[in-house]
Write a protein that holds these residues in place. Structure first.
Motif, PDB file in Angstrom:
ATOM      1  N   LEU A 154       0.823  -1.209   0.000  1.00 45.01           N
ATOM      2  CA  LEU A 154       0.000   0.000   0.000  1.00 45.01           C
ATOM      3  C   LEU A 154       0.855   1.256   0.000  1.00 45.01           C
ATOM      4  CD1 LEU A 154      -2.795  -1.055   2.524  1.00 45.01           C
ATOM      5  CD2 LEU A 154      -3.001  -0.844   0.041  1.00 45.01           C
ATOM      6  N   HIS A 155       1.964   1.234   0.755  1.00 40.95           N
ATOM      7  CA  HIS A 155       2.853   2.394   0.784  1.00 40.95           C
ATOM      8  C   HIS A 155       3.485   2.642  -0.578  1.00 40.95           C
ATOM      9  CE1 HIS A 155       3.442   2.193   5.440  1.00 40.95           C
ATOM     10  NE2 HIS A 155       2.240   2.573   5.077  1.00 40.95           N
ATOM     11  N   TYR A 156       3.914   1.572  -1.237  1.00 41.16           N
ATOM     12  CA  TYR A 156       4.474   1.740  -2.583  1.00 41.16           C
ATOM     13  C   TYR A 156       3.415   2.333  -3.525  1.00 41.16           C
ATOM     14  CZ  TYR A 156       8.805  -0.881  -1.656  1.00 41.16           C
ATOM     15  OH  TYR A 156      10.037  -1.293  -1.192  1.00 41.16           O
ATOM     16  N   TYR A 157       2.174   1.891  -3.378  1.00 45.88           N
ATOM     17  CA  TYR A 157       1.094   2.371  -4.236  1.00 45.88           C
ATOM     18  C   TYR A 157       0.762   3.831  -3.936  1.00 45.88           C
ATOM     19  CZ  TYR A 157      -3.799   2.854  -5.856  1.00 45.88           C
ATOM     20  OH  TYR A 157      -4.962   3.293  -6.429  1.00 45.88           O
ATOM     21  N   ALA A 178      -7.238  -5.302  -9.392  1.00 45.70           N
ATOM     22  CA  ALA A 178      -6.208  -5.027  -8.387  1.00 45.70           C
ATOM     23  C   ALA A 178      -6.288  -3.608  -7.840  1.00 45.70           C
ATOM     24  CB  ALA A 178      -4.824  -5.286  -8.983  1.00 45.70           C
ATOM     25  N   VAL A 179      -6.535  -2.625  -8.689  1.00 46.53           N
ATOM     26  CA  VAL A 179      -6.596  -1.237  -8.206  1.00 46.53           C
ATOM     27  C   VAL A 179      -7.736  -1.088  -7.202  1.00 46.53           C
ATOM     28  CG1 VAL A 179      -6.984   1.166  -8.863  1.00 46.53           C
ATOM     29  CG2 VAL A 179      -5.520  -0.293 -10.281  1.00 46.53           C
ATOM     30  N   GLU A 180      -8.887  -1.678  -7.511  1.00 45.76           N
ATOM     31  CA  GLU A 180     -10.014  -1.653  -6.579  1.00 45.76           C
ATOM     32  C   GLU A 180      -9.650  -2.345  -5.267  1.00 45.76           C
ATOM     33  OE1 GLU A 180     -14.683  -3.200  -6.411  1.00 45.76           O
ATOM     34  OE2 GLU A 180     -13.508  -3.377  -8.256  1.00 45.76           O
ATOM     35  N   ALA A 181      -8.938  -3.464  -5.368  1.00 49.48           N
ATOM     36  CA  ALA A 181      -8.522  -4.191  -4.166  1.00 49.48           C
ATOM     37  C   ALA A 181      -7.590  -3.340  -3.310  1.00 49.48           C
ATOM     38  CB  ALA A 181      -7.831  -5.492  -4.561  1.00 49.48           C
ATOM     39  N   PHE A 182      -6.631  -2.669  -3.948  1.00 55.50           N
ATOM     40  CA  PHE A 182      -5.700  -1.829  -3.207  1.00 55.50           C
ATOM     41  C   PHE A 182      -6.423  -0.652  -2.567  1.00 55.50           C
ATOM     42  CE2 PHE A 182      -2.355  -4.331  -4.821  1.00 55.50           C
ATOM     43  CZ  PHE A 182      -1.149  -3.928  -4.259  1.00 55.50           C
ATOM     44  N   ASP A 183      -7.363  -0.054  -3.281  1.00 59.04           N
ATOM     45  CA  ASP A 183      -8.095   1.077  -2.710  1.00 59.04           C
ATOM     46  C   ASP A 183      -8.894   0.643  -1.478  1.00 59.04           C
ATOM     47  OD1 ASP A 183      -7.110   2.885  -4.559  1.00 59.04           O
ATOM     48  OD2 ASP A 183      -8.817   2.658  -5.921  1.00 59.04           O
ATOM     49  N   LEU A 184      -9.508  -0.538  -1.552  1.00 59.85           N
ATOM     50  CA  LEU A 184     -10.255  -1.032  -0.396  1.00 59.85           C
ATOM     51  C   LEU A 184      -9.307  -1.388   0.738  1.00 59.85           C
ATOM     52  CD1 LEU A 184     -12.914  -1.912   0.921  1.00 59.85           C
ATOM     53  CD2 LEU A 184     -12.546  -4.179  -0.078  1.00 59.85           C
ATOM     54  N   ALA A 185      -8.179  -2.030   0.421  1.00 62.47           N
ATOM     55  CA  ALA A 185      -7.236  -2.440   1.470  1.00 62.47           C
ATOM     56  C   ALA A 185      -6.726  -1.252   2.260  1.00 62.47           C
ATOM     57  CB  ALA A 185      -6.069  -3.203   0.846  1.00 62.47           C
ATOM     58  N   GLY A 186      -6.691  -0.073   1.640  1.00 63.64           N
ATOM     59  CA  GLY A 186      -6.248   1.124   2.346  1.00 63.64           C
ATOM     60  C   GLY A 186      -7.313   1.751   3.219  1.00 63.64           C
ATOM     61  N   ASP A 187      -8.546   1.230   3.159  1.00 63.21           N
ATOM     62  CA  ASP A 187      -9.653   1.749   3.959  1.00 63.21           C
ATOM     63  C   ASP A 187      -9.845   0.847   5.170  1.00 63.21           C
ATOM     64  OD1 ASP A 187     -11.965   2.675   5.097  1.00 63.21           O
ATOM     65  OD2 ASP A 187     -13.155   2.641   3.240  1.00 63.21           O
ATOM     66  N   ARG A 188      -9.227   1.206   6.280  1.00 63.98           N
ATOM     67  CA  ARG A 188      -9.228   0.345   7.459  1.00 63.98           C
ATOM     68  C   ARG A 188     -10.567   0.324   8.177  1.00 63.98           C
ATOM     69  NH1 ARG A 188      -6.046   1.779  11.373  1.00 63.98           N
ATOM     70  NH2 ARG A 188      -5.606  -0.318  12.075  1.00 63.98           N
ATOM     71  N   THR A 189     -11.498   1.195   7.772  1.00 65.90           N
ATOM     72  CA  THR A 189     -12.839   1.135   8.350  1.00 65.90           C
ATOM     73  C   THR A 189     -13.645  -0.017   7.758  1.00 65.90           C
ATOM     74  OG1 THR A 189     -13.855   2.618   6.699  1.00 65.90           O
ATOM     75  CG2 THR A 189     -12.818   3.634   8.639  1.00 65.90           C
ATOM     76  N   ARG A 190     -13.194  -0.541   6.599  1.00 66.34           N
ATOM     77  CA  ARG A 190     -13.955  -1.590   5.913  1.00 66.34           C
ATOM     78  C   ARG A 190     -13.190  -2.873   5.702  1.00 66.34           C
ATOM     79  NH1 ARG A 190     -16.008  -0.217   0.478  1.00 66.34           N
ATOM     80  NH2 ARG A 190     -14.114   1.001   0.156  1.00 66.34           N
ATOM     81  N   ALA A 191     -11.863  -2.812   5.694  1.00 65.63           N
ATOM     82  CA  ALA A 191     -11.083  -3.980   5.276  1.00 65.63           C
ATOM     83  C   ALA A 191      -9.967  -4.292   6.255  1.00 65.63           C
ATOM     84  CB  ALA A 191     -10.499  -3.757   3.882  1.00 65.63           C
ATOM     85  N   SER A 192      -9.616  -5.570   6.304  1.00 67.03           N
ATOM     86  CA  SER A 192      -8.437  -6.022   7.033  1.00 67.03           C
ATOM     87  C   SER A 192      -7.456  -6.543   5.975  1.00 67.03           C
ATOM     88  CB  SER A 192      -8.809  -7.084   8.070  1.00 67.03           C
ATOM     89  OG  SER A 192      -7.686  -7.505   8.804  1.00 67.03           O
ATOM     90  N   LYS A 193      -7.195  -7.845   5.933  1.00 65.82           N
ATOM     91  CA  LYS A 193      -6.313  -8.397   4.908  1.00 65.82           C
ATOM     92  C   LYS A 193      -7.115  -8.650   3.641  1.00 65.82           C
ATOM     93  CE  LYS A 193      -2.583  -9.474   5.060  1.00 65.82           C
ATOM     94  NZ  LYS A 193      -1.356  -8.744   4.646  1.00 65.82           N
ATOM     95  N   VAL A 194      -6.685  -8.014   2.562  1.00 63.27           N
ATOM     96  CA  VAL A 194      -7.327  -8.179   1.256  1.00 63.27           C
ATOM     97  C   VAL A 194      -6.436  -9.070   0.384  1.00 63.27           C
ATOM     98  CG1 VAL A 194      -8.139  -7.008  -0.821  1.00 63.27           C
ATOM     99  CG2 VAL A 194      -8.501  -5.964   1.422  1.00 63.27           C
ATOM    100  N   LEU A 195      -7.048 -10.070  -0.246  1.00 63.11           N
ATOM    101  CA  LEU A 195      -6.316 -11.005  -1.089  1.00 63.11           C
ATOM    102  C   LEU A 195      -6.570 -10.726  -2.567  1.00 63.11           C
ATOM    103  CD1 LEU A 195      -7.010 -14.424   0.726  1.00 63.11           C
ATOM    104  CD2 LEU A 195      -5.234 -12.725   1.219  1.00 63.11           C
ATOM    105  N   LEU A 196      -5.552 -11.032  -3.380  1.00 61.97           N
ATOM    106  CA  LEU A 196      -5.696 -11.046  -4.831  1.00 61.97           C
ATOM    107  C   LEU A 196      -5.733 -12.494  -5.309  1.00 61.97           C
ATOM    108  CD1 LEU A 196      -3.218  -8.305  -6.138  1.00 61.97           C
ATOM    109  CD2 LEU A 196      -5.716  -8.180  -6.050  1.00 61.97           C
ATOM    110  N   ASP A 197      -6.744 -12.826  -6.105  1.00 60.21           N
ATOM    111  CA  ASP A 197      -6.813 -14.136  -6.727  1.00 60.21           C
ATOM    112  C   ASP A 197      -6.016 -14.047  -8.023  1.00 60.21           C
ATOM    113  OD1 ASP A 197      -7.454 -16.488  -8.038  1.00 60.21           O
ATOM    114  OD2 ASP A 197      -9.515 -16.501  -7.300  1.00 60.21           O
TER     115      ASP A 197
END
Length: 347
Positions: free
Chosen positions: A41-44, A319-338
């Motif tokens: 997330l930091h790199y992104y 992936a971009v949607e996954a990264f955006d959600l992963a950065g929202d700690r009010t909604r997500a914890s560990k987000v996986l990419l299939d």
């Protein structure tokens, strides 16, 4: 083949990727799942992690499981089709740190998806990746890859807990309830900690921490909350923030231990040095891991309760949607990419 590639801050793309063929001593892995980490997330978002800046396009990801696709010439390793987890570190094996068994702080190590070196080490959010054969571990029988993908962050947590010393019967504070902080909680409880109090600025991650074993939780922005402990034997800083470090130093007992796990912002960070001196507080860093990876896989196979840490799964194409959600700690914890090109994932 496709991969998730960061070009600069805010510029993340899913694009064509050629991993090449495995050479002697290497294997080709067909990746199936990858876990998005705070460093990804930091790199992104920032284009950097700590002092490591993205200077060329880089495949992200270092939490990866998959299947063996092919072995390089003359390579011994698991047979094609074997489910495996990938240890992301390649220490040099020749420096003083490696000789002392401190391979996790090897100054010449290569780490999947890291901009610490030039050229950057390409990561594992790709449908195929080539790695040294000794970096893959066959999954224990019955271990679901969805749990196995937590082996890397759980290894980080296990290393931090070991850096804390004896935790059995102790009272421990963990500042930061993100995925790593939650896995620290699970590791502490497995190691016999009597109490594990967790602080965070948000309610959602604190709820995850309770589900994996926290005995009490407290909001970091509520200093008068009676749930705060007067003092603890050990404090583990997992938020990567100066206020979190300050909380650890204030709450740990005289002669206690503070473990710095979360990476602080670049540059110098002030802290209460006089308190460290006059109260004889031991401060220890905890960086990555080494042989804890095998322990993590064993614990996951034995049923360590960490499933609540995983909150979402997205296909690589999103992936971009996954990264955006992963950065929202009010909604997500560990987000996986299939990452599996043989199936279609869904959110």
């Amino acid at each position: 083949m496709r991969a998730c590639v960061v070009h600069k801050a805010g510029d993340l793309r899913v694009e064509a990727w050629d991993p090449g063929l495995p050479g002697p001593g290497e294997v080709l892995v067909a990746a199936t799942l990858g876990g998005i980490c705070d460093s990804d997330l930091h790199y992104y978002h920032r284009g950097s992690v700590g002092d490591f800046q993205v200077r060329q396009p880089m495949v992200l990801g270092h939490e990866v499981v998959g299947r063996i696709s092919a072995l390089g010439p003359g390579t011994d390793g698991p047979a094609a089709g074997t489910p495996v987890a990938v240890h992301p570190a390649t220490p040099c094996g020749a420096c003083p740190e490696c000789a002392r068994g401190e391979r996790n702080v090897c100054g010449h190590a290569r780490y999947l998806g890291s901009a610490a070196r030039m050229p950057h080490v390409q990561g594992g959010f790709a449908q195929r990746l080539v790695v040294p054969a000794d970096q893959v571990r066959a999954l224990p029988p019955g271990l679901d890859p969805r749990r196995a993908v937590l082996a890397e962050p759980l290894s980080v947590a296990l290393h931090a807990v070991r850096r804390a010393g004896e935790v059995a019967g102790r009272r421990v504070l963990v500042t930061g309830a993100g995925p790593i902080g939650a896995l620290v909680v699970a590791a502490l409880r497995h190691a016999g900690a009597a109490e594990v109090i967790v602080s965070d600025l948000l309610d959602a991650p604190l709820a995850v921490a309770r589900r994996v074993g926290a005995t009490a939780t407290v909001r970091a922005d509520r200093p008068d909350d009676p749930a705060w402990p007067d003092c603890v034997d050990i404090a583990i800083e997992a938020s990567g923030s100066a206020p979190g470090l300050g909380t650890c130093l204030r709450r740990v007992r005289r002669g206690g231990t503070v473990v710095l796990l979360g990476l602080l912002p670049p540059g110098e960070t002030g802290f209460m040095g006089n308190a460290v001196v006059t109260r004889e507080i031991t401060m220890r860093g905890a960086f990555r891991f080494d042989r804890e990876f095998d322990d993590a896989l064993s614990l996951l196979a034995s049923g360590l309760d960490v499933d609540p840490v995983i909150s979402h799964t997205f296909p690589l194409t999103r992936a971009v949607e996954a990264f955006d959600l992963a950065g929202d700690r009010t909604r997500a914890s560990k987000v996986l990419l299939d990452l599996d090109d043989l199936r279609q994932g869904s959110a």
